[in-house]
Design an enzyme around this catalytic site. Structure first.
Site, PDB file in Angstrom:
ATOM      1  N   SER A   1     -10.265  -0.418   6.750  1.00  0.00           N
ATOM      2  CA  SER A   1      -9.631  -0.372   5.427  1.00  0.00           C
ATOM      3  C   SER A   1      -8.879  -1.613   4.978  1.00  0.00           C
ATOM      4  CB  SER A   1      -8.696   0.820   5.343  1.00  0.00           C
ATOM      5  OG  SER A   1      -9.441   1.989   5.204  1.00  0.00           O
TER       6      SER A   1
ATOM      7  N   SER B   1      -9.865   2.014   2.614  1.00  0.00           N
ATOM      8  CA  SER B   1      -8.973   2.749   1.762  1.00  0.00           C
ATOM      9  C   SER B   1      -7.936   1.882   1.038  1.00  0.00           C
ATOM     10  CB  SER B   1      -8.217   3.792   2.587  1.00  0.00           C
ATOM     11  OG  SER B   1      -7.416   3.154   3.572  1.00  0.00           O
TER      12      SER B   1
ATOM     13  N   LYS C   1       0.856  -1.186   0.000  1.00  0.00           N
ATOM     14  CA  LYS C   1       0.000   0.000   0.000  1.00  0.00           C
ATOM     15  C   LYS C   1       0.895   1.239   0.000  1.00  0.00           C
ATOM     16  CE  LYS C   1      -3.914   2.059   2.528  1.00  0.00           C
ATOM     17  NZ  LYS C   1      -4.876   1.907   3.651  1.00  0.00           N
TER      18      LYS C   1
END
Ligand code: GLN
Length: 510
Positions: free
Chosen positions: A178, A154, A79
């Site tokens: 997330s 997210s 990420k």
């Protein structure tokens, strides 16, 4: 032979050990898939072709000279919230579009030390604020199951990359859901560890008392392998806890093959299975509970009476912390700087106005308001008190059960652009957010599909079913138990083996 991108982490490790393929071949295979397929999905912000191939060569050398570990040479996606030395670390924001991290996050060092090969950095909501990955400066990520749908957020880029077989597994972070919600929307397994289990050093801060890194993979087993790498105390993070690390992979063994979950008490909160829950999601969760019962678990109804207070408390505490954390982006030291500022105030104001997107600015406003003199007691302090009640509620619940089960999200993935009202999006976090307020671990796993499609999807001929996730919440440090329960479930079901429609793959023989 099975396609390389269909292999589990255990199979990839075995294939590398037995020299069925090299890390270089494997890495090249995934890079080629990313180049061909990610134009449709937008799951990566940066693809690190050159360094990936160099790390793969090093991994092959380590395998040849006997210094390799179990995971040496297996590709991974990170990420874009984790600082990666020498590589752009944008956090999905224009503010950090030009930011090349000068050091590695601890999670990145741990993955590098384990010999994992970074393929690139994945797309995400700006500063991890969102539930759909639409607020990224780099554009929305598309759900591989239906390209018109969001992948969740997210960590939507990490989830979409794994779901489209562009990476075998990925790192992610969870401040209010997330990891779990994108895993649910993309048909994957995702683990949010206990607060303090995974180092936050070098993980760009959103809401520091809630943020926690963890793995997204296809199965509990794949997540266990990555969790083994990510977990541990870190002296560089003062909130990291010196708690012995379980052997998550060894923890997947079952003592009783027929009834592996014998004696397990699963709590079902009345509040999680009432109105507002999509009927298909509810049906899939109930079917999964039936499987867990067949494996020996007992179901007990419980109450989590503070459930409705979690969203209001979170949407004060998280923005309050964010407003403080994001004050460092001032256009002076790093990140976006406006052109020709006329004075210092102009530099601050324009750099921040230009660098931050709407959702980030909205949260900074809410957060500074909640923290300001005169409103602090009424909002921030009160939210903190509610947070304690939520935590107490869970502690009490765990006197009656070993884990708590329910849906991960109230619906399956919705359409890109469908939730324009920010509050409508916040409400989708109802089942995940309390877990972060209490600091508990939780896992989401695929348990079937929502088969209802909108006319619009039919018109676009994108009507593959959408995955549904089951969430299990455990007491502090119960990561191993959560992984084991889902692993047992996955030994008796095949939802985790289902693949997104490979219309995407048409003509792609990477
Ligand atoms: N959806 C929540 C938010 O917008 C949680 C995001 C997260 O876990 N990073 O804040």
């Amino acid at each position: 032979m099975t396609e390389l991108h269909h292999l589990s982490i255990r199979e990839l490790s075995a294939g590398l050990t037995s020299k069925q393929f090299s890390s270089l071949e494997l890495t090249q295979h995934f890079l080629t898939r990313i180049d061909r397929i990610d134009t449709q999905i937008n799951s990566f912000i940066s693809v690190t072709h050159e360094s990936a191939l160099a790390s793969a060569q090093q991994a092959d050398a380590a395998r040849a000279n006997g210094t390799a570990g179990l995971l040496t040479g297996i590709p991974i996606a990170h990420k874009d919230i984790f600082c990666t030395q020498g590589v752009r670390t944008s956090c999905g924001s224009k503010m950090l579009d030009n930011f090349i991290a000068p050091y590695n996050a601890t999670v990145i060092s741990q993955c590098n030390d384990a010999g994992l090969v970074m393929l690139g950095k994945t797309n995400m909501d700006e500063f991890a604020m969102g539930s759909s990955s639409e607020s990224s400066f780099y554009g929305a990520t598309h759900n591989p199951w239906q390209l018109g749908r969001v992948p969740g957020g997210s960590s939507g880029g990490s989830a979409a990359a794994v779901a489209a077989d562009l990476a075998p597994f990925a790192t992610a972070t969870d401040t209010g859901g997330s990891i779990r919600q994108p895993a649910a929307f993309c048909g994957l397994t995702g683990l949010k560890p206990t607060y303090g289990r995974v180092s936050r050093f070098g993980m760009i801060a959103y809401a520091s008392s809630l943020d926690q890194g963890g793995p997204i993979g296809r199965s509990a087993e794949d997540c266990a392998y990555l969790m083994q790498v990510m977990a541990g105390h870190d002296a560089k993070d003062s909130t990291s806890v010196e708690q012995p690390i379980d052997d998550y992979v060894a923890g997947l063994a079952a003592t009783n093959a027929d009834k592996p979950l014998q004696g397990l008490r699963i709590g079902l909160p009345h509040e999680y299975l009432k109105d507002g829950l999509d009927t298909d999601v509810k049906a899939r969760v109930e079917e999964a509970l039936q499987v867990l019962e067949n494996l020996g678990a007992t179901l007990v109804w419980i109450n989590l009476t503070t459930t409705d207070a979690a969203i209001p408390a979170y949407y004060l505490i998280a923005p309050a912390e964010a407003s403080s954390n994001l004050s460092r982006y001032d256009g002076v030291r790093f990140g976006h700087r406006c052109e020709n500022p006329k004075d210092l105030m102009d530099l601050y104001t324009r750099s921040r106005t230009e660098g931050f997107g709407d959702e980030v600015q909205r949260r900074i406003l809410v957060g500074t308001y909640a923290l300001s003199a005169g409103y602090y007691d009424a909002y921030y302090l009160k939210a903190q008190k509610v947070r304690r009640l939520i935590q107490n509620d869970f502690v009490k619940a765990f006197e009656q059960c070993d884990v708590i089960a329910g849906p991960t999200a109230p619906t399956a993935a919705y359409g890109i652009g469908a939730k324009q009202d920010p509050v409508a999006m916040y409400l989708g976090d109802i089942y995940t957010i309390a877990v972060n307020l209490a600091g508990l671990p939780a896992i989401s796993a695929p348990v079937g599909f929502d088969t209802s499609y909108s006319d619009q999807d039919n018109a676009q001929n994108q009507c593959s079913p959408l995955p549904v996730g089951l969430q299990l919440i455990g007491p502090y440090w119960s990561e191993s138990k959560l992984l084991n329960i889902i692993h047992q479930y996955q030994q008796h079901t095949d939802w985790h083996t289902k693949r997104a429609p490979l219309a995407l793959d048409a003509g792609v023989k990477a």
